[in-house]
Design a protein around this motif. Sequence first.
Motif, PDB file in Angstrom:
ATOM      1  N   LEU A 187       0.826  -1.211   0.000  1.00  0.00           N
ATOM      2  CA  LEU A 187       0.000   0.000   0.000  1.00  0.00           C
ATOM      3  C   LEU A 187       0.862   1.263   0.000  1.00  0.00           C
ATOM      4  O   LEU A 187       0.477   2.274  -0.605  1.00  0.00           O
ATOM      5  CB  LEU A 187      -0.931  -0.002   1.213  1.00  0.00           C
ATOM      6  N   THR A 188       2.013   1.235   0.646  1.00  0.00           N
ATOM      7  CA  THR A 188       2.885   2.409   0.639  1.00  0.00           C
ATOM      8  C   THR A 188       3.454   2.654  -0.755  1.00  0.00           C
ATOM      9  O   THR A 188       3.538   3.800  -1.211  1.00  0.00           O
ATOM     10  CB  THR A 188       4.024   2.226   1.654  1.00  0.00           C
ATOM     11  N   LEU A 189       3.843   1.583  -1.450  1.00  0.00           N
ATOM     12  CA  LEU A 189       4.314   1.740  -2.829  1.00  0.00           C
ATOM     13  C   LEU A 189       3.202   2.257  -3.738  1.00  0.00           C
ATOM     14  O   LEU A 189       3.437   3.111  -4.607  1.00  0.00           O
ATOM     15  CB  LEU A 189       4.833   0.407  -3.351  1.00  0.00           C
ATOM     16  N   MET A 190       1.989   1.775  -3.536  1.00  0.00           N
ATOM     17  CA  MET A 190       0.866   2.268  -4.334  1.00  0.00           C
ATOM     18  C   MET A 190       0.584   3.736  -4.022  1.00  0.00           C
ATOM     19  O   MET A 190       0.221   4.513  -4.919  1.00  0.00           O
ATOM     20  CB  MET A 190      -0.371   1.415  -4.071  1.00  0.00           C
ATOM     21  N   ALA A 191       0.765   4.127  -2.770  1.00  0.00           N
ATOM     22  CA  ALA A 191       0.578   5.534  -2.414  1.00  0.00           C
ATOM     23  C   ALA A 191       1.660   6.404  -3.034  1.00  0.00           C
ATOM     24  O   ALA A 191       1.390   7.517  -3.501  1.00  0.00           O
ATOM     25  CB  ALA A 191       0.575   5.697  -0.888  1.00  0.00           C
ATOM     26  N   ARG A 192       2.887   5.919  -3.073  1.00  0.00           N
ATOM     27  CA  ARG A 192       3.962   6.675  -3.718  1.00  0.00           C
ATOM     28  C   ARG A 192       3.719   6.822  -5.210  1.00  0.00           C
ATOM     29  O   ARG A 192       4.058   7.845  -5.809  1.00  0.00           O
ATOM     30  CB  ARG A 192       5.309   5.993  -3.485  1.00  0.00           C
ATOM     31  N   ALA A 193       3.127   5.797  -5.815  1.00  0.00           N
ATOM     32  CA  ALA A 193       2.822   5.865  -7.240  1.00  0.00           C
ATOM     33  C   ALA A 193       1.565   6.657  -7.542  1.00  0.00           C
ATOM     34  O   ALA A 193       1.264   6.904  -8.718  1.00  0.00           O
ATOM     35  CB  ALA A 193       2.684   4.458  -7.813  1.00  0.00           C
ATOM     36  N   GLY A 194       0.839   7.060  -6.511  1.00  0.00           N
ATOM     37  CA  GLY A 194      -0.385   7.831  -6.714  1.00  0.00           C
ATOM     38  C   GLY A 194      -1.607   6.990  -7.033  1.00  0.00           C
ATOM     39  O   GLY A 194      -2.640   7.535  -7.432  1.00  0.00           O
ATOM     40  N   LEU A 195      -1.514   5.657  -6.856  1.00  0.00           N
ATOM     41  CA  LEU A 195      -2.655   4.790  -7.150  1.00  0.00           C
ATOM     42  C   LEU A 195      -3.692   4.819  -6.045  1.00  0.00           C
ATOM     43  O   LEU A 195      -4.888   4.625  -6.308  1.00  0.00           O
ATOM     44  CB  LEU A 195      -2.178   3.352  -7.385  1.00  0.00           C
ATOM     45  N   VAL A 196      -3.270   4.996  -4.811  1.00  0.00           N
ATOM     46  CA  VAL A 196      -4.183   5.089  -3.679  1.00  0.00           C
ATOM     47  C   VAL A 196      -3.793   6.301  -2.840  1.00  0.00           C
ATOM     48  O   VAL A 196      -2.677   6.823  -2.953  1.00  0.00           O
ATOM     49  CB  VAL A 196      -4.153   3.806  -2.815  1.00  0.00           C
ATOM     50  N   THR A 197      -4.707   6.731  -2.010  1.00  0.00           N
ATOM     51  CA  THR A 197      -4.469   7.846  -1.098  1.00  0.00           C
ATOM     52  C   THR A 197      -4.840   7.434   0.323  1.00  0.00           C
ATOM     53  O   THR A 197      -5.607   6.485   0.528  1.00  0.00           O
ATOM     54  CB  THR A 197      -5.300   9.075  -1.512  1.00  0.00           C
ATOM     55  N   ALA A 198      -4.274   8.145   1.280  1.00  0.00           N
ATOM     56  CA  ALA A 198      -4.584   7.844   2.677  1.00  0.00           C
ATOM     57  C   ALA A 198      -6.055   8.090   2.980  1.00  0.00           C
ATOM     58  O   ALA A 198      -6.687   7.323   3.715  1.00  0.00           O
ATOM     59  CB  ALA A 198      -3.691   8.688   3.590  1.00  0.00           C
ATOM     60  N   ALA A 199      -6.610   9.141   2.404  1.00  0.00           N
ATOM     61  CA  ALA A 199      -8.032   9.420   2.626  1.00  0.00           C
ATOM     62  C   ALA A 199      -8.904   8.322   2.035  1.00  0.00           C
ATOM     63  O   ALA A 199      -9.906   7.904   2.639  1.00  0.00           O
ATOM     64  CB  ALA A 199      -8.395  10.768   2.021  1.00  0.00           C
ATOM     65  N   MET A 234       1.554   5.330   6.913  1.00  0.00           N
ATOM     66  CA  MET A 234       2.700   5.428   6.009  1.00  0.00           C
ATOM     67  C   MET A 234       2.324   6.089   4.692  1.00  0.00           C
ATOM     68  O   MET A 234       3.119   6.840   4.113  1.00  0.00           O
ATOM     69  CB  MET A 234       3.279   4.036   5.767  1.00  0.00           C
ATOM     70  N   ALA A 235       1.116   5.819   4.207  1.00  0.00           N
ATOM     71  CA  ALA A 235       0.663   6.488   2.983  1.00  0.00           C
ATOM     72  C   ALA A 235       0.528   7.988   3.196  1.00  0.00           C
ATOM     73  O   ALA A 235       0.883   8.788   2.317  1.00  0.00           O
ATOM     74  CB  ALA A 235      -0.670   5.895   2.533  1.00  0.00           C
ATOM     75  N   ARG A 236       0.038   8.385   4.361  1.00  0.00           N
ATOM     76  CA  ARG A 236      -0.073   9.822   4.664  1.00  0.00           C
ATOM     77  C   ARG A 236       1.309  10.470   4.731  1.00  0.00           C
ATOM     78  O   ARG A 236       1.515  11.580   4.226  1.00  0.00           O
ATOM     79  CB  ARG A 236      -0.834  10.005   5.968  1.00  0.00           C
ATOM     80  N   MET A 237       2.270   9.777   5.353  1.00  0.00           N
ATOM     81  CA  MET A 237       3.633  10.303   5.399  1.00  0.00           C
ATOM     82  C   MET A 237       4.234  10.393   4.003  1.00  0.00           C
ATOM     83  O   MET A 237       4.937  11.365   3.679  1.00  0.00           O
ATOM     84  CB  MET A 237       4.494   9.417   6.300  1.00  0.00           C
ATOM     85  N   SER A 238       3.964   9.387   3.178  1.00  0.00           N
ATOM     86  CA  SER A 238       4.470   9.423   1.805  1.00  0.00           C
ATOM     87  C   SER A 238       3.874  10.580   1.020  1.00  0.00           C
ATOM     88  O   SER A 238       4.575  11.243   0.246  1.00  0.00           O
ATOM     89  CB  SER A 238       4.153   8.092   1.111  1.00  0.00           C
ATOM     90  N   GLU A 239       2.591  10.851   1.217  1.00  0.00           N
ATOM     91  CA  GLU A 239       1.961  11.974   0.525  1.00  0.00           C
ATOM     92  C   GLU A 239       2.559  13.299   0.975  1.00  0.00           C
ATOM     93  O   GLU A 239       2.761  14.209   0.161  1.00  0.00           O
ATOM     94  CB  GLU A 239       0.461  11.957   0.790  1.00  0.00           C
ATOM     95  N   ARG A 240       2.854  13.418   2.255  1.00  0.00           N
ATOM     96  CA  ARG A 240       3.473  14.655   2.742  1.00  0.00           C
ATOM     97  C   ARG A 240       4.862  14.848   2.140  1.00  0.00           C
ATOM     98  O   ARG A 240       5.225  15.960   1.729  1.00  0.00           O
ATOM     99  CB  ARG A 240       3.552  14.615   4.265  1.00  0.00           C
ATOM    100  N   LYS A 241       5.636  13.776   2.090  1.00  0.00           N
ATOM    101  CA  LYS A 241       6.968  13.893   1.496  1.00  0.00           C
ATOM    102  C   LYS A 241       6.876  14.241   0.015  1.00  0.00           C
ATOM    103  O   LYS A 241       7.650  15.062  -0.481  1.00  0.00           O
ATOM    104  CB  LYS A 241       7.727  12.575   1.681  1.00  0.00           C
TER     105      LYS A 241
END
Length: 327
Positions: free
Chosen positions: A184-196, A241-248
């Motif tokens: 899920l963190t890799l998908m969040a970094r790729a923009g496929l999913v979001t924390a929200a 972790m997805a939220r942290m990735s989005e912030r970075k």
Amino acid sequence: MQLPDQQMPIMEHLIELRNRLTWSVLALIVTFGVCYYFVEDIYAFLVRPLAAAMGPGSDRRMIYTALTEVFFTYVKVSFFAAMFVSTPVVLGQIWAFVAPGLYKNERRAFYPFLFATPILFLLGGAMVYYFIMPLAWKFFLSFETAGSQTGLAIQLEAKVGEYLSLVMKLIFAFGLSFQLPVLLTLMARAGLVTAAGLAKKRKYAVVVTFVFAAVMTPPDLISQVGLAIPIMLLYEISIIMARMSERKRAASQAAEDDEDDYNNSGRSDDDVNAQSAAAARAGNSDTSAKNSGATSDENTDAKKQSPSSQSGSMTGDDDEDDFNNAR
């Protein structure tokens, strides 16, 4: 001549992929041979939770009903252990093949996931071995009855192959489930999913988690809950972790935008300076043109005035000669 030049990079990539796969297969074969040499010790390690649940000093045994069952069971145990031991080598070869095509910041971003993958799988296997198996085996052994209660004793005589299949299924289920934060963190970094989005779909994740736990574990409440609860905890960790990735990612994007604005402002200043210099050069050229025009006008006037002065001087000479002649 252009066709071989276009095919050479593809061939080089295929050769590199073949070499990486060769090293991975060789590592698996070597570890398989080593694990098969110690297969009885490995199988004894896997059987230990059941032996502990049966109690010390027990004369219990495991059986096999086919001539080839034990042999193929040992082969499965060796292959299972070899896959687990050779995983770092295989991941290293995959990383060596993929890393040259990544940017430096992308490689730095993938390093934590590269090390977290085997560690999380090991944690999942350790959890099912030291926590889930003892509870589940005690639950299943509780169905044994003595002959005085039912007329015939109900006693467990586990088959070698069935026990190994169950243990491998549990270890793989928990090991793969513990990869959820990485995925899920890799998908969040790729923009496929979001924390929200993950937080909004939490109720659906609970249903899917319990269905997955019911399919992957034995039909007992302890194993299902023991797998479902860690998955939900890992899901919540994945949201964080997805939220942290989005912030970075937002911070890096803002830094890139500021750098672009700075570069654009510097270029605009350079353009203004260039325009000023061009205007100054144009002004200097106009001034020189005016000066050259004035000089040419003066020369023209001088040329115009010079014949009259010459004619005046000649007229004065003629008058003097006439005066002298009259005298």
